[in-house]
Write a protein that holds these residues in place. Structure first.
Motif, PDB file in Angstrom:
ATOM      1  N   LEU B 120      -5.646   1.790  -3.548  1.00 30.19           N
ATOM      2  CA  LEU B 120      -4.342   2.506  -3.995  1.00 30.19           C
ATOM      3  C   LEU B 120      -3.139   1.695  -3.841  1.00 30.19           C
ATOM      4  O   LEU B 120      -2.375   1.430  -4.756  1.00 30.19           O
ATOM      5  CB  LEU B 120      -4.001   3.899  -3.332  1.00 30.19           C
ATOM      6  CG  LEU B 120      -2.825   4.875  -3.983  1.00 30.19           C
ATOM      7  CD1 LEU B 120      -3.224   5.061  -5.250  1.00 30.19           C
ATOM      8  CD2 LEU B 120      -2.625   5.978  -2.924  1.00 30.19           C
ATOM      9  N   SER B 121      -2.920   1.168  -2.692  1.00 30.97           N
ATOM     10  CA  SER B 121      -1.754   0.288  -2.667  1.00 30.97           C
ATOM     11  C   SER B 121      -1.807  -1.040  -3.217  1.00 30.97           C
ATOM     12  O   SER B 121      -0.879  -1.477  -3.739  1.00 30.97           O
ATOM     13  CB  SER B 121      -1.779  -0.377  -1.049  1.00 30.97           C
ATOM     14  OG  SER B 121      -3.140  -0.968  -0.676  1.00 30.97           O
ATOM     15  N   LEU B 122      -3.131  -1.616  -3.420  1.00 28.89           N
ATOM     16  CA  LEU B 122      -3.162  -2.668  -4.429  1.00 28.89           C
ATOM     17  C   LEU B 122      -2.633  -2.276  -5.918  1.00 28.89           C
ATOM     18  O   LEU B 122      -1.882  -3.198  -6.585  1.00 28.89           O
ATOM     19  CB  LEU B 122      -4.834  -2.995  -4.633  1.00 28.89           C
ATOM     20  CG  LEU B 122      -4.979  -4.321  -5.296  1.00 28.89           C
ATOM     21  CD1 LEU B 122      -4.634  -5.407  -4.363  1.00 28.89           C
ATOM     22  CD2 LEU B 122      -6.571  -4.440  -5.400  1.00 28.89           C
ATOM     23  N   LEU B 123      -3.058  -1.009  -6.471  1.00 31.28           N
ATOM     24  CA  LEU B 123      -2.776  -0.674  -7.729  1.00 31.28           C
ATOM     25  C   LEU B 123      -1.157  -0.411  -7.922  1.00 31.28           C
ATOM     26  O   LEU B 123      -0.605  -0.844  -8.827  1.00 31.28           O
ATOM     27  CB  LEU B 123      -3.556   0.651  -7.946  1.00 31.28           C
ATOM     28  CG  LEU B 123      -3.214   1.312  -9.606  1.00 31.28           C
ATOM     29  CD1 LEU B 123      -3.843   0.207 -10.371  1.00 31.28           C
ATOM     30  CD2 LEU B 123      -3.888   2.483  -9.588  1.00 31.28           C
ATOM     31  N   ILE B 124      -0.762   0.044  -6.867  1.00 24.65           N
ATOM     32  CA  ILE B 124       0.850   0.557  -6.901  1.00 24.65           C
ATOM     33  C   ILE B 124       1.788  -0.662  -6.970  1.00 24.65           C
ATOM     34  O   ILE B 124       2.492  -1.041  -7.959  1.00 24.65           O
ATOM     35  CB  ILE B 124       1.105   1.284  -5.818  1.00 24.65           C
ATOM     36  CG1 ILE B 124       0.503   2.706  -5.617  1.00 24.65           C
ATOM     37  CG2 ILE B 124       2.656   1.533  -5.629  1.00 24.65           C
ATOM     38  CD1 ILE B 124       0.921   3.220  -4.364  1.00 24.65           C
ATOM     39  N   LEU B 125       1.199  -1.690  -6.224  1.00 30.34           N
ATOM     40  CA  LEU B 125       2.074  -3.103  -6.076  1.00 30.34           C
ATOM     41  C   LEU B 125       1.799  -3.930  -7.473  1.00 30.34           C
ATOM     42  O   LEU B 125       2.737  -4.338  -8.106  1.00 30.34           O
ATOM     43  CB  LEU B 125       1.635  -3.961  -4.668  1.00 30.34           C
ATOM     44  CG  LEU B 125       1.949  -3.298  -3.520  1.00 30.34           C
ATOM     45  CD1 LEU B 125       1.492  -4.407  -2.481  1.00 30.34           C
ATOM     46  CD2 LEU B 125       3.510  -3.481  -3.365  1.00 30.34           C
ATOM     47  N   PHE B 362       1.514   2.261   8.337  1.00 29.20           N
ATOM     48  CA  PHE B 362       1.900   1.450   7.321  1.00 29.20           C
ATOM     49  C   PHE B 362       1.265   0.322   6.901  1.00 29.20           C
ATOM     50  O   PHE B 362       0.863   0.161   5.816  1.00 29.20           O
ATOM     51  CB  PHE B 362       3.383   1.097   7.641  1.00 29.20           C
ATOM     52  CG  PHE B 362       4.254   0.748   6.722  1.00 29.20           C
ATOM     53  CD1 PHE B 362       4.735   1.398   5.815  1.00 29.20           C
ATOM     54  CD2 PHE B 362       4.410  -0.750   6.505  1.00 29.20           C
ATOM     55  CE1 PHE B 362       5.628   0.972   4.740  1.00 29.20           C
ATOM     56  CE2 PHE B 362       5.311  -1.241   5.486  1.00 29.20           C
ATOM     57  CZ  PHE B 362       5.929  -0.482   4.621  1.00 29.20           C
ATOM     58  N   LYS B 363       0.847  -0.506   7.995  1.00 26.97           N
ATOM     59  CA  LYS B 363       0.177  -1.862   7.598  1.00 26.97           C
ATOM     60  C   LYS B 363      -1.331  -1.607   7.234  1.00 26.97           C
ATOM     61  O   LYS B 363      -1.715  -2.056   6.308  1.00 26.97           O
ATOM     62  CB  LYS B 363      -0.173  -2.510   8.912  1.00 26.97           C
ATOM     63  CG  LYS B 363      -0.796  -3.919   8.987  1.00 26.97           C
ATOM     64  CD  LYS B 363      -0.847  -4.569  10.248  1.00 26.97           C
ATOM     65  CE  LYS B 363      -1.737  -5.762  10.194  1.00 26.97           C
ATOM     66  NZ  LYS B 363      -1.468  -6.709  11.171  1.00 26.97           N
ATOM     67  N   GLN B 364      -1.889  -0.383   7.857  1.00 31.70           N
ATOM     68  CA  GLN B 364      -3.177   0.080   7.258  1.00 31.70           C
ATOM     69  C   GLN B 364      -3.285   0.459   5.792  1.00 31.70           C
ATOM     70  O   GLN B 364      -4.152   0.145   5.103  1.00 31.70           O
ATOM     71  CB  GLN B 364      -3.787   1.342   7.869  1.00 31.70           C
ATOM     72  CG  GLN B 364      -4.760   0.758   9.240  1.00 31.70           C
ATOM     73  CD  GLN B 364      -4.637   1.821  10.196  1.00 31.70           C
ATOM     74  OE1 GLN B 364      -4.772   3.135   9.881  1.00 31.70           O
ATOM     75  NE2 GLN B 364      -4.968   1.515  11.388  1.00 31.70           N
ATOM     76  N   PHE B 365      -2.231   1.158   5.503  1.00 34.94           N
ATOM     77  CA  PHE B 365      -2.081   1.356   3.946  1.00 34.94           C
ATOM     78  C   PHE B 365      -2.325   0.118   2.949  1.00 34.94           C
ATOM     79  O   PHE B 365      -3.175   0.143   1.947  1.00 34.94           O
ATOM     80  CB  PHE B 365      -0.785   2.019   3.666  1.00 34.94           C
ATOM     81  CG  PHE B 365      -0.841   2.390   2.195  1.00 34.94           C
ATOM     82  CD1 PHE B 365      -1.441   3.462   1.694  1.00 34.94           C
ATOM     83  CD2 PHE B 365       0.291   1.756   1.559  1.00 34.94           C
ATOM     84  CE1 PHE B 365      -1.218   3.673   0.207  1.00 34.94           C
ATOM     85  CE2 PHE B 365       0.415   2.188   0.194  1.00 34.94           C
ATOM     86  CZ  PHE B 365      -0.258   3.242  -0.394  1.00 34.94           C
ATOM     87  N   PHE B 366      -1.642  -0.932   3.358  1.00 34.18           N
ATOM     88  CA  PHE B 366      -1.720  -2.257   2.678  1.00 34.18           C
ATOM     89  C   PHE B 366      -3.004  -3.015   2.878  1.00 34.18           C
ATOM     90  O   PHE B 366      -3.642  -3.615   1.903  1.00 34.18           O
ATOM     91  CB  PHE B 366      -0.420  -2.921   2.824  1.00 34.18           C
ATOM     92  CG  PHE B 366       0.673  -2.535   2.533  1.00 34.18           C
ATOM     93  CD1 PHE B 366       0.897  -2.397   0.907  1.00 34.18           C
ATOM     94  CD2 PHE B 366       1.684  -2.028   3.233  1.00 34.18           C
ATOM     95  CE1 PHE B 366       2.088  -2.136   0.570  1.00 34.18           C
ATOM     96  CE2 PHE B 366       2.877  -1.448   2.862  1.00 34.18           C
ATOM     97  CZ  PHE B 366       2.862  -1.129   1.525  1.00 34.18           C
ATOM     98  N   GLU B 367      -3.655  -2.910   4.060  1.00 30.43           N
ATOM     99  CA  GLU B 367      -4.809  -3.464   4.340  1.00 30.43           C
ATOM    100  C   GLU B 367      -5.999  -2.836   3.291  1.00 30.43           C
ATOM    101  O   GLU B 367      -7.017  -3.368   3.189  1.00 30.43           O
ATOM    102  CB  GLU B 367      -5.211  -3.489   5.761  1.00 30.43           C
ATOM    103  CG  GLU B 367      -4.621  -4.202   6.470  1.00 30.43           C
ATOM    104  CD  GLU B 367      -4.970  -4.255   8.265  1.00 30.43           C
ATOM    105  OE1 GLU B 367      -5.089  -3.048   8.587  1.00 30.43           O
ATOM    106  OE2 GLU B 367      -4.460  -5.136   8.880  1.00 30.43           O
TER     107      GLU B 367
ATOM    108  N   MET C 127       2.764  -8.373   8.784  1.00 29.00           N
ATOM    109  CA  MET C 127       3.285  -7.541   9.572  1.00 29.00           C
ATOM    110  C   MET C 127       2.477  -7.359  11.007  1.00 29.00           C
ATOM    111  O   MET C 127       1.740  -6.703  11.280  1.00 29.00           O
ATOM    112  CB  MET C 127       2.631  -6.060   8.896  1.00 29.00           C
ATOM    113  CG  MET C 127       3.254  -6.088   7.296  1.00 29.00           C
ATOM    114  SD  MET C 127       2.808  -4.662   6.541  1.00 29.00           S
ATOM    115  CE  MET C 127       3.507  -4.713   5.009  1.00 29.00           C
ATOM    116  N   ILE C 128       3.158  -8.305  11.866  1.00 25.92           N
ATOM    117  CA  ILE C 128       2.744  -8.179  13.188  1.00 25.92           C
ATOM    118  C   ILE C 128       3.824  -7.682  13.973  1.00 25.92           C
ATOM    119  O   ILE C 128       5.052  -8.044  13.952  1.00 25.92           O
ATOM    120  CB  ILE C 128       2.555  -9.827  13.618  1.00 25.92           C
ATOM    121  CG1 ILE C 128       2.010 -10.602  12.358  1.00 25.92           C
ATOM    122  CG2 ILE C 128       1.497  -9.846  14.798  1.00 25.92           C
ATOM    123  CD1 ILE C 128       1.995 -11.963  12.558  1.00 25.92           C
ATOM    124  N   ASN C 129       3.231  -7.139  15.138  1.00 27.70           N
ATOM    125  CA  ASN C 129       4.233  -6.808  16.162  1.00 27.70           C
ATOM    126  C   ASN C 129       4.306  -8.007  17.204  1.00 27.70           C
ATOM    127  O   ASN C 129       3.588  -7.897  18.076  1.00 27.70           O
ATOM    128  CB  ASN C 129       3.862  -5.477  16.967  1.00 27.70           C
ATOM    129  CG  ASN C 129       4.686  -5.373  18.204  1.00 27.70           C
ATOM    130  OD1 ASN C 129       5.838  -6.058  18.697  1.00 27.70           O
ATOM    131  ND2 ASN C 129       4.344  -4.306  18.998  1.00 27.70           N
TER     132      ASN C 129
END
Lengths: 232, 370, 212, 290
Positions: B120-125, B362-367, C127-129
């Motif tokens: 999903l994130s891939l498609l949106i971007l 947030f990060k997971q959504f993009f991963e 995106m790293i802490n």
């Protein structure tokens, strides 16, 4: 028509692949794998095309007695020899038209194709590229001059990395105490590679990926058509 | 003694409690968001087990071992299955020390999905960026004036031409060693048109050696047009834009010869270059010319930076070309890419903040899941 | 016999090696000869491998052994032949179809794949802490990764004049790029030297037997 | 066409010094030891972590021009995988790949037998297989994700895919436990990262020439797009060290180290010379302007 139909072909194949990227359900994956099979076969014909054009150009040069035509003739002869060996007896485990050629292998030790590969192709191609070592050495002496802050930074990093990747590095900086261990050359090199280098290379990757998206998009939509030849 | 004993007991209790609170130890499910040809088997074994056997029921209902690598918690994807069928699995966890074993069972039906939610994130971007590129290309075509900054390399190029004029020596322009199909060559030719215009204005001689016949005719066209635009069509001499040879190192040797013979005061190496880059710039450095280079080949940039006075790095080459040519396609794409870059900067900043405050989603959504 | 041929082979290899090296002195007939032999051998190599490794197993074998099941492959074969027609000026236009199919397919694939691994994944990887690490070196390093990536991307941002405040990230970006180019420089030198080691090792060991 | 005499002579001296700097340490090794780095260790750990019997791919994406750097890596990885009992599937994105793969398998077997005469004889078709070259880069790898057999109907000797015992459990690329691409350029490691890892989640590790190594480091990250990277001869020597033997790469590090020092000296002298020249020019200019 001659112009637009290929653009439609490019558009349809591109769009199908794009859809298959997001919709895992048939028929898209099936069309995708068909296209992949075809792609491989067509690209092998493209390889044939490349080699054939090269050969044709050299034949023309010899026929027209262009300057240095003797060398091109040598090229054509070695081409013919390698091709004949390959087609007749194959290479390594692959059989050729005449099978595995046991008779000739007992004479040569290996198949004739492999013999040429090992004793002519390998030395030629690897020596050709090893010339670059000399050019780098001479440019290092004559042209790699520090000019401003930016190129100083470049040179400094290059020096650290070049030293850090030698086997002398651990000896040179082994005396640095453990508390400042990251200053030792091998560690410093690793640090540079792992952090600042990764950051810059990542910025380059991201920019390049955007470039690929843009170029692909223009190709699929037929905005960019220079690949078909004949200007824009 | 008593203390240790209570400690041990407490530890044991803790173990039991955590074990009880754990997720189901064994789960079998249709692999989510796929084409319906795989089943995902997950397990989380109690402590004590030291080997396992994952088995699958065949068409007769007999369990056959398919996997036996031991992991306390692990998963196995059984792929290449039929769509819309039921599959049964059994996991046997052995405790060889105690000599007993635990058996879990489960089953799932494979199902093909309409959309891969992991992407999903891939498609949106992708939609956002492609949209931006198209928007800018079409507004450039409609004649909208899009701003891109002037690359400082262009100023230093003008300066180099000025210096060559002062010295009364020619300038040399090499449009890379790629054919016309390479966008770097196209970009180089766009910049050539600017340089040719300037050199016509100043009345400085311009030499352009080419490696391919297609590049040659394009370069001639470019230079001729520029001279015309500068109002000096008579100053254009076709033999100053010339073919050298197809051969890579032969071409380099030829250009080297020109540099030594003609002693140009300014050299421009723009376009695609490979290993020959440093041979060219070394010779140019030896003749004392002001050298400007630019290429999209990342491996050659370092050599250009240390041996030239000015280097256009990677995309700067395309930006300079778009700036000069004002071609809607180039300009629009570049603006679209810029939108993507801004997006990256903002998203990464947001992502770093989210990671620091512990919002991992947030990060997971993009991963994307995997 | 085989032993003699092995020795002959080594002499042949040494001859070609020295012929190429002679270019360092100056361009000469030996180099020109060796260069063209290389071009010829290489072209024949590609041709033989394309026939034996792709065309026969992936196309002709399938068509000959099971035509009914694989007749669809006649389409790519036809497209491939159209590709070859590029050699003839008059029929060149026919090669546009296979070309369009290949370019369309690979453009779409590389768009999806490189967007995922070079754009989205790189973004996520940044995106790293930085404060989650125990060692100061890692904390500083992670901050450098974040700052360097962002400033590097900004250096390639062309829609804003890089004046005043905007000059700062752009400058930092170029510094990071320069450090990375320095690393590439060092690594490239390393690679080129390695190639030379390989050739000299051959000459000294296999040909001259100076080392065992 | 002729260069000024001085620079020609200078150039030849530079060339000669370089030959000496490389040749002498080959003849008289200095016995320098190398140190392993985390990036190479990651590749080693990936290979080390898997049990016997798993199918793996080693892709030979290079040609003889870079064998000095990549062949020792290939040999080290093959030896390691064999010691662990992995079933090696050799593929190639470059046409010269199958041939260098054949050489590597032969040399590793010979070396292992020399070290230990009773070592297992690795059998073609059971312990390793050479599937040969296919063009198309990432398009073709994507095809492997649907069906390996469709891409590789036979091995290089013409054996049918279905008839090769060790390929029984391998239907698609997803059944592969790791891919190690030894890559000299394009197509190569990047295509494996994007496709095998990006699309099919197969662990990918790689060995590249030193030239391209810095560009691959962004992929070594938390997402594990790349499980470690071997860059150039140094990394090959490190892998040999981890396996506990001194091969061609370890020996090569002697001349490599000396030549680096020489190049650094060249840069230093070159800069001193340029600085002196600039100073002299300045003086001359001042003199002229009075």
């Amino acid at each position: 028509m001659k112009r637009n139909l290929p653009l439609i072909v490019a558009f349809v194949s591109g769009v199908v692949i794009l859809i298959a990227g997001f919709i895992p359900r048939d028929p898209f994956p099936r069309i995708e794998s068909t296209l992949i099979d075809w792609f491989m076969i067509i690209s092998s014909f493209a390889i044939l095309l490349g080699q054939a054009s090269l050969l044709r150009m050299n034949v023309i040069r010899v026929a027209e007695k262009a300057p240095n035509w003797q060398y091109y003739l040598a090229g054509i002869i070695s081409f013919g020899l390698m091709l004949a060996f390959g087609l007749l007896w194959g290479m390594e485990k692959t059989p050729g038209l005449l099978g595995q050629g046991q008779g000739i292998v007992s004479q040569l030790g290996v198949k004739p194709f492999d013999y040429l590969f090992e004793n002519a192709f390998i030395p030629l191609s690897s020596t050709m590229f090893s010339l670059l070592a000399f050019y780098i050495a001479s440019a290092a002496y004559r042209a790699f001059i520090i000019r401003n802050f930016e190129s100083n930074l470049l040179m400094l990093t290059a020096v650290i990395v070049m030293l850090g990747r030698t086997s002398f590095a651990p000896m040179l900086t082994g005396w640095i105490p453990d508390s400042l261990g990251w200053l030792r050359l091998p560690e410093l090199t690793n640090f540079i590679m792992q952090y600042p280098n990764t950051a810059a290379q990542r910025a380059i990757l991201i920019s390049a990926a955007l470039g690929i998206v843009g170029a692909s998009l223009r190709i699929i939509l037929g905005i960019e058509r220079s690949y078909l030849g004949g200007g824009k | 003694m008593k203390k240790t004993l209570t400690g041990l007991l407490l530890a044991l209790l803790a173990c039991v409690l955590t074990a009880a609170a754990e997720q189901p130890a064994f789960s079998v499910q249709d692999n989510p968001w796929d084409d319906g040809t795989s089943v995902l088997v997950k397990w989380d074994l109690a402590t004590g087990a030291d080997s396992l056997s994952l088995q699958k029921a065949d068409s007769l209902g007999v369990f056959q071992e398919i996997f036996k690598e031991f992991a306390q918690t692990g998963q196995y994807t059984d792929s290449s299955l039929e769509i819309g069928k039921d599959f049964r699995y059994r996991l046997v966890a052995y405790n060889q020390a105690r000599g007993d074993s635990l058996v879990y069972q489960g089953s799932a039906r494979t199902k093909a999905q309409w959309f891969d939610m992991n992407k999903l994130s891939l498609l949106i971007l992708l939609v956002l960026i492609c949209g931006a590129i198209l928007y800018y290309i079409f507004s450039a075509r409609r004649g909208k004036d899009l701003f891109i900054r002037r690359i400082s390399g262009l100023d230093s190029m003008d300066e180099a031409i000025g210096r060559a004029t002062e010295k009364g020596r020619p300038i040399l322009f090499v449009p890379g060693i790629s054919d016309l199909g390479d966008i770097q060559t196209i970009a180089a030719l766009n910049i050539l048109s600017h340089l040719a215009y300037k050199s016509a204005e100043y009345g400085t001689e311009l030499l352009v050696p080419c490696r391919f016949s297609m590049v040659l005719s394009a370069a001639r066209e470019t230079v001729k047009e520029a001279y015309l635009k500068a109002g000096k069509p008579d100053a254009y001499r076709e033999d100053k834009v010339f073919y050298v040879t197809d051969d890579q190192f032969g071409f380099v040797a030829g250009v080297d010869g020109i540099m030594l013979r003609e002693q140009p005061a300014a050299n421009f190496f723009l376009g695609a270059f490979w290993a020959e880059s440093l041979i060219l710039t070394e010779t140019g450095f030896g003749t004392g010319a002001i050298q400007t280079a630019g290429t999209g080949q990342p491996h050659q940039i370092p050599f250009f930076v240390v041996s030239c006075d000015y280097t256009l790095i990677g995309e700067e080459l395309y930006a300079a070309s778009a700036y000069i040519s004002r071609d809607p396609q180039q300009l629009g794409s570049l603006k679209g890419h810029d939108f993507g870059k801004l997006l990256v900067i903002l998203l990464v900043l947001a992502g770093v903040v989210m990671e620091i405050i512990g919002a991992g989603w947030f990060k997971q959504f993009f991963e994307g899941g995997s | 016999m085989a032993d003699i041929m092995t020795t002959v082979g080594i002499w042949l290899a040494a001859f070609f090696t020295l012929s190429i090296f002679s270019f360092l002195y100056k361009d000469n007939p030996f180099y020109k000869f060796a260069e063209q032999v290389f071009v010829g051998l290489s072209a024949a190599y590609w041709l033989v491998y394309t026939i034996y490794n792709i065309l026969i197993p992936n196309l002709f074998d399938k068509l000959f052994t099971d035509f009914a099941g694989n007749w669809v492959l006649l389409i790519p074969m036809l497209l491939g032949i159209m590709m070859l027609l590029r050699m003839f000026t008059k029929l060149q236009w026919l090669s546009r179809y296979p070309l369009a199919l290949m370019v369309g397919t690979s453009a779409a694939m590389s768009m999806l794949l490189s967007f995922k691994s070079d754009f989205v994944e790189q973004m996520a990887a940044t995106m790293i802490n930085p404060f989650k690490f125990a060692s100061a070196v890692d904390v500083v390093g992670s901050i450098m990764v974040i700052a360097g990536t962002l400033c590097g991307v900004f250096f390639f941002y062309f829609s804003k004049k890089q004046e005043g405040f905007y000059k700062v990230p752009s400058k930092i970006g170029i510094w990071f790029l320069m450090v990375s180019f320095g690393a590439s420089f060092g690594y490239t030198v390393m690679a080129r030297i390695s190639l030379l080691i390989g050739r000299l090792d051959f000459l000294l060991r296999d040909w001259l037997h100076i080392i065992k | 066409m002729k260069m000024p005499e001085r620079s020609v002579v200078e150039r030849r001296i530079v060339f000669l010094l370089l030959v000496l700097a490389v040749a002498l340490p080959i003849i008289f090794p200095l016995g320098l030891k190398t140190q392993s780095t985390p990036l190479t260790e990651q590749v080693y750990d990936l290979v080390n972590s898997l049990p016997a019997g798993v199918p793996v791919i080693i892709s030979f994406d290079y040609d003889p021009s870079t064998i000095t750097e990549l062949q020792p890596m290939a040999e080290a990885v093959i030896e390691h995988a064999w010691k662990k009992g992995h079933k090696i599937i050799a593929t190639a994105m470059w046409p010269q790949g199958p041939q260098v793969a054949e050489m590597a398998f032969k040399d590793v077997q010979a070396r292992m037998e020399k070290q230990n005469p009773s070592v297992k004889k690795h059998i073609y078709g059971e312990d390793f297989i050479n599937l040969g070259y296919k063009p198309g880069g990432l398009v073709t790898i994507q095809g492997m994700g649907r069906s390996m057999e469709a891409i590789f109907p036979t091995d290089t000797s013409g054996l049918k895919y279905a008839e090769i015992p060790m390929l029984k459990p391998v239907r698609t690329l997803k059944d592969i436990r790791y891919v190690i691409s030894l890559s000299a350029g394009d197509p190569g490691l990047r295509d494996w990262i994007m496709t095998a890892n990006g699309k099919f989640n197969v662990p990918v590790a790689g060995g590249t020439t030193a030239v391209s190594a810095p560009g691959f480091l962004p992929y070594v990250n938390d997402q594990k797009q790349l499980h470690g990277l071997m860059g150039g001869l140094k990394a090959a020597a490190e892998y040999e060290l981890l396996l506990g033997y001194e091969g061609t790469a370890s020996l090569g590090m002697n001349p490599q180290s000396v030549a680096h020092i020489l190049i650094l000296a060249f840069i230093l002298f070159g800069n001193i010379r340029a600085w002196k020249k600039r100073k002299a020019d300045k003086l001359a200019q001042e003199a002229r302007h009075g």
